[in-house]
Design a protein around this motif. Structure first.
Motif, short mmCIF file in Angstrom:
data_model
loop_
_atom_site.label_atom_id
_atom_site.label_comp_id
_atom_site.label_asym_id
_atom_site.label_seq_id
_atom_site.Cartn_x
_atom_site.Cartn_y
_atom_site.Cartn_z
N GLN A 54 51.92 33.97 43.02
CA GLN A 54 52.60 35.15 42.48
C GLN A 54 52.54 36.31 43.45
OE1 GLN A 54 50.32 35.37 38.85
NE2 GLN A 54 51.96 34.45 37.61
N ALA A 55 51.37 36.51 44.06
CA ALA A 55 51.22 37.60 45.02
C ALA A 55 52.10 37.36 46.25
CB ALA A 55 49.76 37.74 45.42
N ALA A 56 52.12 36.12 46.72
CA ALA A 56 52.92 35.80 47.91
C ALA A 56 54.41 35.88 47.62
CB ALA A 56 52.56 34.40 48.42
N GLN A 57 54.81 35.53 46.41
CA GLN A 57 56.23 35.54 46.07
C GLN A 57 56.82 36.94 46.10
OE1 GLN A 57 57.98 36.46 42.92
NE2 GLN A 57 59.94 35.60 43.63
N SER A 58 56.01 37.94 45.76
CA SER A 58 56.51 39.31 45.77
C SER A 58 56.89 39.76 47.17
CB SER A 58 55.46 40.25 45.18
OG SER A 58 54.30 40.28 46.00
N GLU A 59 56.31 39.14 48.19
CA GLU A 59 56.69 39.44 49.57
C GLU A 59 57.78 38.48 50.06
OE1 GLU A 59 53.34 39.57 52.17
OE2 GLU A 59 52.15 40.83 50.81
N TRP A 60 57.69 37.22 49.64
CA TRP A 60 58.67 36.20 50.06
C TRP A 60 60.08 36.57 49.60
CZ3 TRP A 60 59.77 32.69 53.37
CH2 TRP A 60 60.56 31.57 53.09
N ILE A 61 60.19 37.18 48.43
CA ILE A 61 61.49 37.54 47.89
C ILE A 61 62.18 38.60 48.76
CG2 ILE A 61 60.68 39.38 46.36
CD1 ILE A 61 62.68 38.49 44.30
N VAL A 147 57.45 31.78 40.04
CA VAL A 147 56.64 30.67 40.57
C VAL A 147 57.10 29.38 39.90
CG1 VAL A 147 54.33 29.67 40.81
CG2 VAL A 147 54.65 32.15 41.01
N VAL A 148 57.46 28.41 40.72
CA VAL A 148 57.94 27.12 40.24
C VAL A 148 56.81 26.09 40.36
CG1 VAL A 148 59.54 25.20 40.67
CG2 VAL A 148 60.34 27.58 40.81
N GLY A 149 56.56 25.37 39.29
CA GLY A 149 55.62 24.27 39.35
C GLY A 149 56.36 22.96 39.57
N VAL A 150 55.96 22.21 40.58
CA VAL A 150 56.56 20.91 40.87
C VAL A 150 55.50 19.84 40.63
CG1 VAL A 150 57.60 19.42 42.61
CG2 VAL A 150 58.19 21.86 42.55
N ILE A 151 55.81 18.89 39.77
CA ILE A 151 54.90 17.77 39.50
C ILE A 151 55.61 16.52 39.98
CG2 ILE A 151 53.63 16.50 37.73
CD1 ILE A 151 53.70 19.03 36.00
N ALA A 217 47.72 22.71 32.75
CA ALA A 217 47.31 24.02 33.28
C ALA A 217 48.43 24.65 34.10
CB ALA A 217 46.05 23.86 34.13
N LEU A 218 49.17 23.83 34.81
CA LEU A 218 50.26 24.34 35.64
C LEU A 218 51.43 24.79 34.76
CD1 LEU A 218 51.12 24.71 38.61
CD2 LEU A 218 52.11 22.41 38.52
N VAL A 219 51.82 23.94 33.79
CA VAL A 219 52.95 24.28 32.92
C VAL A 219 52.68 25.57 32.16
CG1 VAL A 219 54.36 23.49 30.98
CG2 VAL A 219 53.60 21.85 32.71
N ASP A 220 51.42 25.83 31.82
CA ASP A 220 51.08 27.02 31.05
C ASP A 220 51.15 28.31 31.87
OD1 ASP A 220 50.67 25.62 28.73
OD2 ASP A 220 48.48 25.55 28.90
N ARG A 221 51.27 28.19 33.21
CA ARG A 221 51.16 29.40 34.03
C ARG A 221 52.39 29.71 34.88
NH1 ARG A 221 45.97 27.39 33.51
NH2 ARG A 221 44.41 28.97 33.00
N VAL A 222 53.23 28.73 35.12
CA VAL A 222 54.37 28.95 36.01
C VAL A 222 55.58 29.43 35.22
CG1 VAL A 222 53.55 27.32 37.74
CG2 VAL A 222 55.06 26.52 35.89
N ALA A 236 56.11 15.30 27.00
CA ALA A 236 54.98 16.22 26.85
C ALA A 236 55.19 17.48 27.69
CB ALA A 236 53.68 15.52 27.27
N VAL A 237 55.73 17.32 28.89
CA VAL A 237 56.02 18.48 29.75
C VAL A 237 57.06 19.37 29.09
CG1 VAL A 237 57.04 19.20 31.95
CG2 VAL A 237 55.37 17.33 31.90
N ALA A 238 58.14 18.77 28.58
CA ALA A 238 59.21 19.55 27.95
C ALA A 238 58.69 20.29 26.71
CB ALA A 238 60.37 18.64 27.57
N GLU A 239 57.86 19.62 25.92
CA GLU A 239 57.31 20.25 24.72
C GLU A 239 56.46 21.46 25.09
OE1 GLU A 239 54.54 19.14 20.82
OE2 GLU A 239 55.06 17.60 22.30
N ARG A 240 55.63 21.29 26.10
CA ARG A 240 54.75 22.40 26.51
C ARG A 240 55.54 23.54 27.13
NH1 ARG A 240 49.16 21.35 26.75
NH2 ARG A 240 48.02 23.27 27.32
N ALA A 241 56.54 23.19 27.94
CA ALA A 241 57.39 24.21 28.53
C ALA A 241 58.12 24.98 27.44
CB ALA A 241 58.38 23.57 29.50
N GLY A 242 58.60 24.26 26.43
CA GLY A 242 59.29 24.92 25.32
C GLY A 242 58.40 25.90 24.59
#
Length: 515
Positions: A54-61, A147-151, A217-222, A236-242
């Motif tokens: 998140q911190a790095a993305q604010s500069e990357w953008i 922030v994008v999470g890639v699994i 943990a990743l789905v809950d934060r990205v 399970a990923v879709a349910e948690r993302a929803g």
């Protein structure tokens, strides 16, 4: 640099502040012997990685899209320069034949160049029609989601760990990658090459560990999740993302059909079937597992297909010596054996293959062709994800289409015919995200400008094409009025306001028909 030294070096790319974490031992499918170890990251490690991203993305953008594109192009160049080391590592981690490893390696620089050349135009502001012509206007701007999470999965760890990340990065997002614990080292090697290409620290983080811990943990934060894997886990990923009100794209399983029409070149179709069914020992989401062949050429096709399959060589050595490599582990081997045994127990015939080959490698299984398969057999209903295919005669194109669509999955399909236009028409009737005519899967997969994804139990969303980068963007509309407030003036009767709005609406409708 030795493989051992390189593995030790790239393991330092894991995003954990606690190197004493309990290790996970990674083994080579070719020998079932250890390759190395990776940290078993925790919820805290994921939280820290996402925070850094998140911190790095604010500069990357703040980087110009052309600057971001240049970095990703340099990364693609490095992948090609280091190709032999990367191919060695893919073979070491997956046990696949080297020619199949080359397929996924080449996808990376191709994807980098495609999105690098189009990022600026896709990210540019767009002018849209305003509410009232001449009086108002509207502009759509596009911003990265954050922030994008890639699994990513184990079967194609080189391309699938990075090609979903490339468009996300070009869009201005940061990425946190969770590679499969069976194949983490290729992802870590790619992270090292991204750093060498000039990607700022923190923009691409890698967390390793158990999927049951790191994934949630990743789905809950990205802010977005791109997942490739099984349908069960995808749900399970879709349910948690929803629940978190974030979007996701899911490429899931497939039970892909291949149709061979009577006017097809049956020898060419047989060669295509070998590629479509047995690439990466069948551990390919796009692989054909169900073949439907018109009765008029069924026997000739079958003879050619069996002959081509028997000519395939098996092996687990590093290099180009073998056509088909290993399954990933004992669990995958057990699944393949159970599917074949169940089919045979129900009366299926094994025309070639049908047995494990421990003399070649601990998880090697022969390319297998089954006929006379009971429709209720597991191999007919479930994704095998191994070198096993069923072949069934059909009375005509209509019967073939009905059989192809008799599945909850819809990822990839192919039609083989001497009349390409007819094949394209039939492709319209097949319920799948991608249908190839006179090719097994490469014509669709390598068409980077065209979207790739599934329907039904095969997933949501699309990779590749403009859609592949637009999924990582949030659209914002900025509308303005040239005449000030559009609210009715104070004291004007409601009837007058209503008549004015109706007149304006009619004018707008007429203009839209002319333009």
């Amino acid at each position: 640099m030795t493989n051992e030294k390189w593995l030790e070096e790239i393991t330092g790319r894991v995003s954990t502040d606690a190197p004493e974490r309990e290790p996970i031992t990674v083994t080579a499918p070719a020998t079932d012997e250890p390759i190395g170890q990776i940290p078993r990251c925790t919820d805290d490690d994921v939280a820290a990685a996402v925070s850094r991203a998140q911190a790095a993305q604010s500069e990357w953008i703040e980087f110009d899209p052309a600057e971001r594109a240049a970095i990703l192009e340099d990364f693609g160049d490095l992948v090609l320069e280091r190709r032999e080391e990367l191919l060695d590592l893919v073979q070491l981690e997956t046990g696949k034949a080297r020619a199949h490893a080359v397929e996924e390696l080449l996808d990376v620089p191709t994807t980098c160049s495609y999105y690098a050349s189009r990022a600026e135009s896709i990210l540019a502001d767009q002018t849209r029609d305003g509410a009232f012509p001449l009086a108002t206007d509207a502009t759509v701007t596009k911003k990265p989601v954050g922030v994008v999470g890639v699994i990513s999965p184990w079967n194609y760890p080189l391309t699938l760990s990075i090609t979903d990340a490339v468009p996300a990065l070009l869009a201005g997002n940061a990425v946190v990658l969770k590679p499969d614990e069976k194949t983490p080292f290729i992802a870590l090697a790619l992270a090292e090459l991204l750093a060498k290409a000039g990607l700022p620290d923190g923009v691409f983080e890698v967390v390793t560990g158990d999927g049951s811990v790191v994934g949630p943990a990743l789905v809950d934060r990205v802010d977005y999740v791109a997942f490739t894997g099984s349908t069960e886990t995808g749900r399970a990923v879709a349910e948690r993302a929803g629940r978190n009100l974030i979007d996701c794209s899911l490429e899931l399983g497939g039970k892909n059909p291949m149709i061979v029409l009577a006017n097809a070149n049956f020898e060419e179709a047989a060669r295509g079937a070998v590629q479509g069914c047995f690439t990466n020992a069948g551990q390919l989401c796009l692989a054909a597992e169900r073949l439907y062949v018109e009765s008029a050429i069924y026997e000739r096709f079958l003879d050619a297909f069996v002959g081509e399959t028997r000519r395939l060589s098996l092996g687990t050595e590093v290099g180009y010596g073998s056509d088909v490599g290993s399954l990933i582990d004992d669990a995958q081997l057990e699944r393949v054996e159970e599917h074949v045994d169940d089919a045979v127990g129900r009366g299926a015939s094994v025309l070639t293959g049908g047995r494990a080959r421990p003399d070649v490698g601990p998880f090697v299984y022969e390319p297998t062709i089954l006929t006379d398969v009971d429709p209720d057999a597991r191999v007919a209903q479930e994704e095998t994800f191994g070198p096993v295919v069923t072949v069934t005669p059909v009375d005509g194109p209509r019967a073939a289409i009905e059989a192809a669509n008799d599945s909850d999955y819809g990822l990839n399909a192919s039609v083989w015919t001497g009349d390409r236009e007819r094949g394209r028409r039939l492709a319209q009737e097949i319920e799948a995200g991608t249908v190839c005519v006179n090719d097994a899967y490469i014509a669709g997969w390598a068409a980077t400008d065209a979207p790739m994804g599934g329907v039904g139990d095969s997933g949501l969303g699309r990779r590749h094409g403009p859609e592949g980068i637009e999924r990582y963007l949030e659209s914002k509309t900025i509308a303005s009025s040239r005449i000030g407030s559009l609210a009715p003036p104070s004291g004007v009767p409601a009837t007058w306001t209503t008549r004015s709005l109706l007149a304006a609406t009619n004018v707008r409708r007429r203009l839209s028909r002319w333009l």
